[in-house]
Design a protein around this motif. Structure first.
Motif, PDB file in Angstrom:
ATOM      1  N   SER A   1     -11.177 -16.214 -41.937  1.00 32.01           N
ATOM      2  CA  SER A   1     -11.528 -17.241 -42.882  1.00 32.01           C
ATOM      3  C   SER A   1     -12.059 -18.386 -41.973  1.00 32.01           C
ATOM      4  O   SER A   1     -11.570 -18.621 -40.973  1.00 32.01           O
ATOM      5  CB  SER A   1     -10.096 -17.800 -43.506  1.00 32.01           C
ATOM      6  OG  SER A   1     -10.369 -19.056 -44.421  1.00 32.01           O
ATOM      7  N   GLY A   2     -13.361 -19.022 -42.253  1.00 31.32           N
ATOM      8  CA  GLY A   2     -13.838 -20.223 -41.861  1.00 31.32           C
ATOM      9  C   GLY A   2     -14.847 -19.715 -40.861  1.00 31.32           C
ATOM     10  O   GLY A   2     -15.697 -20.478 -40.717  1.00 31.32           O
ATOM     11  N   ASP A   3     -14.963 -18.238 -40.597  1.00 33.02           N
ATOM     12  CA  ASP A   3     -16.198 -17.830 -40.061  1.00 33.02           C
ATOM     13  C   ASP A   3     -17.596 -18.174 -40.503  1.00 33.02           C
ATOM     14  O   ASP A   3     -17.596 -18.293 -41.917  1.00 33.02           O
ATOM     15  CB  ASP A   3     -16.125 -16.522 -39.496  1.00 33.02           C
ATOM     16  CG  ASP A   3     -15.163 -16.209 -38.550  1.00 33.02           C
ATOM     17  OD1 ASP A   3     -14.633 -17.181 -37.556  1.00 33.02           O
ATOM     18  OD2 ASP A   3     -14.990 -15.026 -38.177  1.00 33.02           O
ATOM     19  N   LEU A   4     -18.795 -18.542 -39.930  1.00 36.93           N
ATOM     20  CA  LEU A   4     -19.968 -18.762 -40.684  1.00 36.93           C
ATOM     21  C   LEU A   4     -20.753 -17.790 -40.210  1.00 36.93           C
ATOM     22  O   LEU A   4     -20.999 -17.499 -38.950  1.00 36.93           O
ATOM     23  CB  LEU A   4     -20.592 -20.154 -40.215  1.00 36.93           C
ATOM     24  CG  LEU A   4     -19.622 -21.409 -40.700  1.00 36.93           C
ATOM     25  CD1 LEU A   4     -19.939 -22.686 -39.747  1.00 36.93           C
ATOM     26  CD2 LEU A   4     -19.562 -21.511 -42.133  1.00 36.93           C
ATOM     27  N   VAL A   5     -21.445 -17.222 -41.107  1.00 32.74           N
ATOM     28  CA  VAL A   5     -22.412 -15.927 -40.949  1.00 32.74           C
ATOM     29  C   VAL A   5     -23.777 -16.476 -41.489  1.00 32.74           C
ATOM     30  O   VAL A   5     -23.994 -17.040 -42.545  1.00 32.74           O
ATOM     31  CB  VAL A   5     -22.034 -14.826 -41.576  1.00 32.74           C
ATOM     32  CG1 VAL A   5     -23.077 -13.649 -41.532  1.00 32.74           C
ATOM     33  CG2 VAL A   5     -20.687 -14.313 -41.348  1.00 32.74           C
ATOM     34  N   GLY A   6     -24.741 -16.279 -40.605  1.00 35.79           N
ATOM     35  CA  GLY A   6     -26.241 -16.503 -41.076  1.00 35.79           C
ATOM     36  C   GLY A   6     -27.063 -15.449 -40.996  1.00 35.79           C
ATOM     37  O   GLY A   6     -26.864 -14.794 -40.145  1.00 35.79           O
ATOM     38  N   PHE A   7     -27.699 -15.631 -41.781  1.00 39.91           N
ATOM     39  CA  PHE A   7     -28.979 -14.718 -41.935  1.00 39.91           C
ATOM     40  C   PHE A   7     -30.269 -15.401 -42.893  1.00 39.91           C
ATOM     41  O   PHE A   7     -29.966 -15.789 -43.885  1.00 39.91           O
ATOM     42  CB  PHE A   7     -28.777 -13.407 -42.638  1.00 39.91           C
ATOM     43  CG  PHE A   7     -29.625 -12.453 -42.789  1.00 39.91           C
ATOM     44  CD1 PHE A   7     -30.134 -11.642 -41.697  1.00 39.91           C
ATOM     45  CD2 PHE A   7     -30.261 -12.267 -43.796  1.00 39.91           C
ATOM     46  CE1 PHE A   7     -31.230 -10.758 -41.852  1.00 39.91           C
ATOM     47  CE2 PHE A   7     -31.350 -11.219 -44.060  1.00 39.91           C
ATOM     48  CZ  PHE A   7     -31.655 -10.820 -43.344  1.00 39.91           C
TER      49      PHE A   7
END
Length: 75
Positions: A60-66
């Motif tokens: 929870s809280g992790d940011l994933v970018g793509f």
């Protein structure tokens, strides 16, 4: 730096999920093959850093970018 107002929250229905699973679940990529290629090519970030591990555990809280989109993991 990502503007927090441009981050979508994605509820995973649990405590952890693997990066490869999350990319498909969040609708960022459609297939396992696409996921593998994007990760190997360094096109995916976790908390602002390139991560090449499909099996990375996200919390929870992790940011994933793509592809210019950022999503936040929520339980």
């Amino acid at each position: 730096m990502t503007n927090p107002s441009q981050v979508d929250d994605i509820s995973i229905g649990g405590e952890v999920i693997r990066l490869g699973q999350f990319l498909k679940f969040a609708g960022l990529l459609d297939s396992g093959g696409d996921v593998k290629a994007a990760i190997v090519d360094g096109d995916v970030t976790v908390n602002g850093e390139v991560d090449r591990r499909r099996g990375r555990q996200l919390h929870s809280g992790d940011l994933v970018g793509f592809d210019g989109r950022t999503v936040r993991v929520r339980p």
